[in-house]
Write an enzyme that holds these catalytic residues in place. Structure first.
Site, PDB file in Angstrom:
ATOM      1  N   PHE A 111       0.806  -1.225   0.000  1.00 21.84           N
ATOM      2  CA  PHE A 111       0.000   0.000   0.000  1.00 21.84           C
ATOM      3  C   PHE A 111       0.841   1.278   0.000  1.00 21.84           C
ATOM      4  CE2 PHE A 111      -0.550   2.782   3.701  1.00 21.84           C
ATOM      5  CZ  PHE A 111       0.321   2.211   4.611  1.00 21.84           C
ATOM      6  N   LYS A 112       2.125   1.187   0.348  1.00 21.55           N
ATOM      7  CA  LYS A 112       2.972   2.379   0.336  1.00 21.55           C
ATOM      8  C   LYS A 112       2.985   3.052  -1.052  1.00 21.55           C
ATOM      9  CE  LYS A 112       4.865   1.672   4.550  1.00 21.55           C
ATOM     10  NZ  LYS A 112       4.155   0.467   5.023  1.00 21.55           N
ATOM     11  N   ASP A 113       2.724   2.242  -2.094  1.00 20.84           N
ATOM     12  CA  ASP A 113       2.693   2.819  -3.442  1.00 20.84           C
ATOM     13  C   ASP A 113       1.595   3.871  -3.601  1.00 20.84           C
ATOM     14  OD1 ASP A 113       4.787   1.278  -4.557  1.00 20.84           O
ATOM     15  OD2 ASP A 113       3.427  -0.395  -4.923  1.00 20.84           O
TER      16      ASP A 113
END
Ligand SMILES: *Cc1c(COP(=O)(O)O)cnc(C)c1O
Length: 494
Positions: A111-113
């Site tokens: 999810f960091k993307d």
């Protein structure tokens, strides 16, 4: 309404959004917080008809008020494109009693993307707006996923350099391979002998090292942060809560105004803090369910009001949540003590001096929207198995922590409000733990394991993993914590 940003620890001059993004954090060691929380002013039904990019603009324009419409739309277009392997950007899948918000379709399959694909655009735009000719040096400590996502975002971006420190023995094999195979002359990846908190504490010190910062300034460079404390990361994360809500509205699961619970697998408290801001902006959110792994410092905090990091650091199958100092909690503390930087600063001083602090009963009232929970390693593996056995849906260990916490919360509270679980990583990123949980053989090379998982899950191996097959290792430095500054100087030629 112009939104400015100030420190959680003092009331010195507020800065604009672009300045806050450029600097990363204020020099007093605190974090930037908005001086007011704006209200969503687009009707939820209207948002329900928009795609991800459309929702992103309507949310982010409220917080990043000094970006022009053209600037912000260009950032959003650049970030949320075919780098994501699903046209929806964030698909929402139903399995059992909950909806899984798949935040892992970006280039590094975690999810960091969602935030790190847009941060380089926001930051280079900010540099242009503020007439800074300095080269921006991104210095980052990672528990595994931030590192590669930041590298993917900043590699090759003109006017920037990026340096990532990761715990040499604290990330998954795929995570490490993703990082050490990063190409790009402006990148440097270093393993440290220590855990994530060690890396993060040292990086924070370097950021405020006056001698180093001064020398960089004289050489036309300045630090910024890609860690989740940058409001350039926090803001894009608010978007997918609004997006998830409006998808449930669009498909008739809820009516406008009905509450939705969000369940968030939590480490540094960035992701769930974004959900908290979404609620304060007027999104009809019920409970914010904060799920921890065995490093359950946040669960204990919600139970007792005492935050105590003096405890054993446990390595788990959800390494991106192996954290005892949840940096972003400082922002929540600031808000629940009545936006008081004096009080907040004194709690943070206690934290740095004794490793703990206890909030007041009055402050605890401000936490009534939160529910804490945690999952042991056994419960996490069992949850992966259950979802697979009952719904043929394969989830990663981080998501499984949240899913397990939710299952027990729903049973014990009887709260049947529709719930969205943040699915923060692809199972392929943690395939060893996933296959083990499913009772499969795991003593295979990583990439063969991926093929096996693909057969089981009935989904193709993501490109982020198959690309690793032939990628050469380009970074092999390992150092002690004490030598991090030396490595920074070496990389910057100082
Ligand atoms: C970073 C991360 C988390 C924790 O998110 P925070 O914002 O640090 O609370 C959870 N799951 C995965 C897969 C992550 O990469």
């Amino acid at each position: 309404m112009e939104i400015m940003y100030k420190s959680t620890r003092s009331d010195s001059e507020p800065v604009t959004a672009s300045q806050a993004i450029l600097r990363g954090f204020p020099q007093d060691g605190g974090l930037y917080v908005p001086t007011a929380v704006p209200a969503l002013d687009t009707d939820l039904s209207e948002l329900a008809a928009m795609d991800y990019r459309g929702v992103a603009y309507e949310v982010m324009r409220l917080l990043l008020t000094d970006y022009t419409e053209e600037e912000l739309k260009a950032c959003i277009r650049g970030a949320y494109d075919s780098k994501f392997d699903d046209d929806l950007i964030v698909p929402l899948k139903k399995a059992g009693d909950a909806w899984y918000l798949e935040l892992f379709h970006g280039p590094t399959i975690a999810f960091k993307d969602m935030a790190l694909s847009i941060l380089p655009y926001l930051m280079t735009t900010a540099a242009r707006k503020n007439g800074s000719g300095n080269e921006i040096v991104i210095l980052t400590a990672t528990s595994g996923d931030t590192g590669k996502a930041a590298l993917a975002g900043f590699a090759g971006v003109e006017g920037t350099k990026i340096m990532v420190f990761y715990p040499k023995h604290g990330v998954s094999p795929i995570q490490e391979r993703q990082m050490v195979t990063t190409a790009g002359a402006n990148t440097r990846v270093i393993g440290i002998n220590g855990n994530f908190d060690d890396a993060q504490t040292s990086v924070k010190k370097l950021f405020t090292d006056k001698a180093l910062v001064g020398e960089m300034e004289r050489n036309g460079m300045q630090f910024s942060s890609a860690n989740s404390i940058n409001i350039g990361r926090l803001t894009p994360q608010i978007v997918y809560y609004v997006y998830a809500y409006t998808r449930l509205l669009a498909d008739g699961t809820i009516k406008k105004g009905d509450p939705v619970n969000f369940v968030v697998p939590t480490g540094n408290f960035g992701n769930i803090l974004a959900a908290y801001y979404a609620k304060r902006m007027g999104l009809p959110v019920g409970k914010l369910i904060c799920a921890s792994n065995s490093n359950k410092v946040l669960f204990d905090f919600f139970e007792t009001g005492e935050y105590d990091r003096n405890r054993e650091f446990i390595l788990t199958s959800s390494p991106s949540m192996d954290i005892l100092i949840s940096s972003n909690l400082e922002r929540l503390i600031y808000h629940i003590c009545g936006d008081s930087s004096d009080l907040c600063a004194s709690f943070m001083k206690e934290l740095s001096e004794s490793g703990k602090y206890t909030i007041t009963d009055k402050m605890r009232e401000g936490l009534s929207d939160f529910v804490g929970g945690y999952a042991t390693e056994e419960q996490t593996a069992e949850e992966i198995r259950t979802l697979y056995d009952e719904y043929s849906y394969v989830i990663d260990p981080h998501t499984a922590v949240a899913s397990s916490v939710y299952r027990r919360y729903r049973a014990s509270s009887g709260d049947t409000t529709p719930a969205v679980i943040d699915s923060t990583a692809s199972p392929f990123k943690f395939e060893g733990s996933v296959m083990k949980a499913l009772g499969q053989k795991t003593d295979l090379p990583d990439l063969e394991l991926a093929d096996r998982l693909s057969e089981l899950a009935g989904v193709p191996v993501p490109k982020a993993v198959s690309d690793l097959r032939d990628a050469p290792v380009l970074h092999d430095i390992v150092c002690d914590r004490e030598d991090m500054e030396k490595e920074v100087r070496r990389f910057l030629g100082l």
